[in-house]
Design an enzyme around this catalytic site. Structure first.
Site: not given
Ligand code: GLN
Ligand code: ZN
Length: 772
Positions: A25, A658, A709
């Site tokens: 929720e 990475c 990115h």
């Protein structure tokens, strides 16, 4: 008759609970708020309902003292930044205008303003927002959120204990703000920060807190004497306050080591210590300092970051020993339950035989309560629970799932030679050069291509039965055709199939390996509203059938250029899963490595000449204590070599990681003995290339020239400049040209343009090196 007991009855408590709610929720409300579909008031109401539901759940399970302040809209370190008034200058206006919108701006950034940096919370897969501090930082207390949430819990008639990130950990997690000298040490701000904590503590006491917990997990890492002095000073000063609640200083994730005597001596009222895994060393260390006479000890004996049932008998033994070491012993999980999913009972698809071995947050609160009862009233009070626990543990120990004799015999028979390629690198390099016939500065990518909406739709269609397996295969094949044809046209040298069939680089393999378990509702917060469902390493691992060969050979059938096979390495498979707690990690890693070795073998037999085994998690799984590094690195690199060591000399093994900061593991990277490694480097202007060179790294490397990115497309000139920089460190014969990481999060438009520029840059530099 009353027997006067030296210790008060043990109480059950926890430090934090999953935030999202049974049906996520919270995620829905927050994301709705971001999209303007949910008002701030509605979001706050949802949050309050969730908090109260969680407290009731905890109290209902028998938890005597519930935590408050552990709830967060995004991250508890960011909440601490707000609490101490350390909002970065660039966000102040937004926070002032609208506290909630400003809060999310700090977390996620806006069109014009960068967010705080995000990084991993110790060695968990949770990420926090890094505080930015400088010599000009002025702290100011804002206890409003903590006070409100405490009052909410108290109004339910519960005993509640606010939980705060401690001042020393807060500063040790911070970094110099932009524009501040890189060598600025946030810990130098301690004297300025302590009065702010004093104010918050006073406010909490005024609001009805008897106890307040200050979390200092940074003290389980190797600390300098100066750090330890700072911790001593912090708790001497906070302890000396007159208007304060009782203080419980908590640590978790590892043993306290040198910090234990410091905290044991501090004038605080109790310590919460982790007694699981390597932190079990806290037990002897506590005895060695003479325990905590007259004080409260909260014993974290239930593993708060893994999903297996507790060995209740063993925990009771630990607790029994601890009884003699403190004035009061309470029972808890080792850390916040934030790091485990909510409820194992919701996993209806998991075989009930296995489900009884699982303890998620809800089950763990039951265990903690049981242990507290056993400690307070004797084992007679919990005979039923103990018997059930013993039976469940025995069924796990004797199950064919956890003990597959074939897997065990094979793992046992592994020799050192299996984990070594027999030929020295120079010989392999010559064989690979002859076999692959690649140009100087070969170009390649890291594996994935954009995961488009169509691909996600195909997976959803398959799950919903709108298409069948054949229909799905055809959509994946179509994608592979497109990816291959694009790479040929663009002029890349070593191609990939694009990984369109993978939902996730770990889950994809976990679903195909025996011994692994998937959950349906096992969501764990990774950061903000991003939740992941780590698979569970439940039993001995083996590979019933090839996992990737079909896709790789299909891609290879479409082109004359080499197509790189793509696998996730053994360390990463462990790091992003819940691991077994009934055998050493090294044993589990070896089993996974053998399964991957079979895949590597099958790929090679099917004609794959280049195989990449990704290990992006190699560094993040590094133990918190340096003393534990050599052991870890030995099994981790050994597992990688075991998965790759069986190939021919002319088969080229690649690996990929990475991150830009890897100084502390260069030797380990060398020990992988991969022929080629690709690494993130664009943002740091090729720093890793220089670090590799300084180490004398002897093999081939591809420091990334495109920062994937960001959606920004690097120009060919930019990529050329980075390549030239790379050439300053790595000779042309050993330099590869590739992006920083996989392209799954990128769109096709920027992927096309960026890869074209990348190939152009490689060609420009080749021409400069050997003008044709
Ligand atoms: N091969 C993976 C990809 O390209 C590697 C991802 C990663 O390093 N995290 O997506
Ligand atoms: Zn990567």
């Amino acid at each position: 008759m009353t027997t006067k007991s030296a210790v008060a009855a043990a109480r059950a408590t926890v430090y934090g609970y999953p935030r999202q709610g049974r049906n996520r929720e919270l995620k829905k409300a927050i994301e709705g708020y971001w999209k303007g579909r949910v008002t701030a008031d509605a979001l706050r109401a949802t949050a309050a309902e969730l908090r109260s539901a969680h407290w009731r759940q905890l109290a209902g399970a028998g938890i005597h003292e519930v935590p408050t302040g552990d709830f967060s809209f995004y991250d508890h370190v960011l909440d601490t930044t707000v609490m101490v008034g350390a909002v970065p200058a660039r966000h102040r206006e937004a926070v002032h205008a609208d506290a909630l919108a400003g809060y999310f701006a700090m977390a996620r950034g806006t069109q014009d303003v960068a967010p705080l940096e995000m990084t991993k919370w110790f060695d968990t897969n949770y990420h926090y927002l890094v505080p930015e501090l400088g010599p000009d930082t002025v702290f100011a207390a804002d206890s409003s959120r903590q006070v409100t949430e405490l009052k909410e819990a108290l109004s339910l008639g519960l005993t509640a204990r606010p939980v705060l990130v401690g001042p020393v950990t807060y500063l040790l997690l911070a970094k110099p703000a932009p524009g501040v000298a890189a060598d600025f040490e946030p810990l130098t701000l301690l004297d300025r920060l302590l009065p702010v904590y004093a104010e918050v503590l006073a406010d909490l006491r005024a609001a009805g807190a008897e106890w307040v917990q200050l979390d200092e997990p940074a003290l389980v890492q190797d600390r300098t004497p100066a750090d330890l002095n700072a911790a001593a000073r912090a708790y001497r000063d906070l302890g000396a306050l007159t208007d304060r609640p009782k203080l419980l200083v908590a640590s978790y994730f590892d043993r306290l080591g040198d910090a234990l005597p410091v905290l044991a001596k501090a004038p605080v009222d109790g310590l919460a210590l982790d007694f699981t895994g390597p932190a079990a060393a806290n037990l002897d260390a506590l005895a060695a300092v003479g325990g905590l006479p007259g004080k409260r000890l909260v014993a974290g004996v239930v593993d708060g970051r893994n999903i297996w049932i507790n060995d209740l008998h063993r925990s009771l033994t630990t607790l029994g020993t601890l009884l003699g070491l403190a004035g009061q012993v309470d029972v808890a999980a080792s850390c916040s339950l934030l790091h485990v999913p909510l409820d194992a009972a919701a996993e209806k698809d998991v075989d009930p035989q296995i489900r009884r071995w699982l303890a998620f947050a809800k089950q763990k609160t039951g265990e903690i309560t049981t242990l507290a009862t056993g400690l307070a009233r004797g084992t007679d009070a919990i005979t039923g629970e103990l018997a059930a626990n013993r039976a469940a543990l025995a069924s796990r120990a004797n199950s064919p799932i956890t003990r597959d004799p074939v897997v065990r015999a094979r793992a046992e028979a592994v020799t050192d030679a299996d984990a070594r390629r027999p030929q020295p690198y120079a010989e392999r390099a010559a064989a690979q050069r002859a076999h692959l016939d690649l140009p100087l500065l070969p170009t390649t990518t890291i594996g994935s291509f954009p995961q488009t909406a169509e691909l996600r739709a195909a997976r959803a269609d398959l799950r919903a039965g709108r298409i069948d397996a054949t229909g799905y295969e055809e959509r994946i094949r179509a994608e592979i055709r497109e990816v291959i044809s694009f790479q040929e046209k663009t002029g890349l040298d070593v191609l990939v199939h694009g990984e369109p069939e993978r939902n996730d680089m770990v889950q994809y393999f976990a679903e195909r390996l025996d011994g692994y378990l998937a959950t349906r509702h096992g969501w764990v917060q990774s950061y903000g509203t991003r939740y992941v469902r780590p698979p569970i390493l439940a039993g001995d691992v083996s590979r019933p059938a090839p996992m990737t060969v079909r896709w790789t050979t299909y891609a290879q059938s479409l082109t004359g250029r080499p197509v790189k096979g793509m696998l996730t390495g053994p360390v990463t498979m462990l790091a992003w899963s819940f691991v077994r707690d009934d055998q050493p990690l090294a044993d589990t890693a070896r089993q996974v490595a053998l399964a991957l070795r079979d895949e590597v073998h099958d790929l090679e037999a099917a004609g794959t000449s280049v195989i990449q085994v990704d290990e992006p998690a190699l560094r993040e799984t590094l133990p918190l204590r340096r003393a534990d590094h050599p052991d870890y690195l030995a099994w981790a690199t050994g597992a990688f070599r075991l998965s790759t060591g069986g190939v021919r000399p002319d088969t080229q093994i690649h690996t990929h990681m990475c991150y830009a900061e890897f100084g502390d593991i260069v030797q380990a990277i060398d020990d992988l003995d991969a022929d080629v490694i690709s690494l993130e480097a664009a943002r740091s202007h090729m720093r890793v290339a220089h670090e590799l060179a300084a180490h004398g790294y002897p093999r081939e490397a591809g420091p990334g020239v495109w920062d994937i990115h960001s959606p920004r497309v690097p120009s060919a000139e930019e990529a050329t400049a980075l390549l030239q920089e790379g050439l300053g460190a790595i000779p042309a014969e050993r330099l590869w040209v590739n992006p920083d990481c996989g392209l799954k999060t990128r769109g096709w438009a920027e992927t096309r343009a960026s890869l074209e520029h990348l190939v152009a840059a490689a060609r420009t530099v080749r021409d400069r090196l050997s003008p044709s």
